[in-house]
Design an enzyme around this catalytic site. Sequence first.
Site, short mmCIF file in Angstrom:
data_model
loop_
_atom_site.label_atom_id
_atom_site.label_comp_id
_atom_site.label_asym_id
_atom_site.label_seq_id
_atom_site.Cartn_x
_atom_site.Cartn_y
_atom_site.Cartn_z
N GLY A 59 -1.75 2.40 7.57
CA GLY A 59 -2.31 2.30 6.23
C GLY A 59 -1.44 3.08 5.27
CD GLN A 103 -0.34 7.72 1.88
OE1 GLN A 103 -0.89 6.65 2.06
NE2 GLN A 103 -0.02 8.52 2.89
CB CYS A 120 -2.22 11.48 6.47
SG CYS A 120 -1.95 10.94 4.77
CG LEU A 121 2.36 7.09 7.07
CD1 LEU A 121 2.72 5.74 6.45
CD2 LEU A 121 3.21 7.35 8.30
CG HIS A 154 -6.90 8.07 5.87
ND1 HIS A 154 -6.76 9.21 6.63
CD2 HIS A 154 -5.77 7.99 5.12
CE1 HIS A 154 -5.60 9.79 6.33
NE2 HIS A 154 -4.98 9.06 5.41
CD GLU A 155 -4.55 4.38 3.89
OE1 GLU A 155 -4.02 4.75 2.82
OE2 GLU A 155 -4.22 4.84 5.00
CG HIS A 170 -4.52 8.36 0.58
ND1 HIS A 170 -3.86 9.55 0.37
CD2 HIS A 170 -4.34 8.07 1.90
CE1 HIS A 170 -3.32 9.97 1.51
NE2 HIS A 170 -3.60 9.10 2.46
#
Length: 189
Positions: free
Chosen positions: A45, A50, A107-108, A149-150, A153
């Site tokens: 994701g 990000q 998380c990236l 999660h996204e 963000h």
Amino acid sequence: MILPILRYGHPVLRRKGARVDEITPAITELAANMLETMYAAAGIGLAAQQVGQPLQLTVIDVRGVKDRPSTLDLAGQSSDVAGLMPLVLINPAITPVGPPVAGPEGCLSFPEIYQDITRPESVEVAAINAKGEPLQFKAGGLLARVIQHEVDHLNGILFIDRMSAQAKEAMKPELEALRAATKAAREKE
Ligand code: ZN
């Protein structure tokens, strides 16, 4: 095109995304680049924040994960998750429907940091897709976790905000080091 992924400490990660009112060529290109970036980073994701764009836009693909199941209900019918992937969600609205469950998350924007996060098991989702068409479904399991999660963000919320105080305290050295590295890298720009 692969885009640089912003890391913890970058202020854009804390910005709430603006609604996307029109699927312009720039939005289409951004979504395609975000998918390419996510795959290159072996992520499942990625939110627009990000890659430095505070917009209500996220891309998801859970097909690469074999050991953590996802479920999908489309119009009340249990459906093939892979058929919905890759998923581009624009202006998503979610309603949690399941009981809270704990599961591991990364998380990236937080390389090498993983922690159990408790979130509702399922979510109802309403959004528009990359073509501007309305999309409505219910997700469970890993897919529900990634979507939550996204969507966090997109509202400037990070998974560390949902860690237990104890877990966050235990990770403080790593988090502080990451924030300092991000700050140092930005000062060099
Ligand atoms: Zn993330």
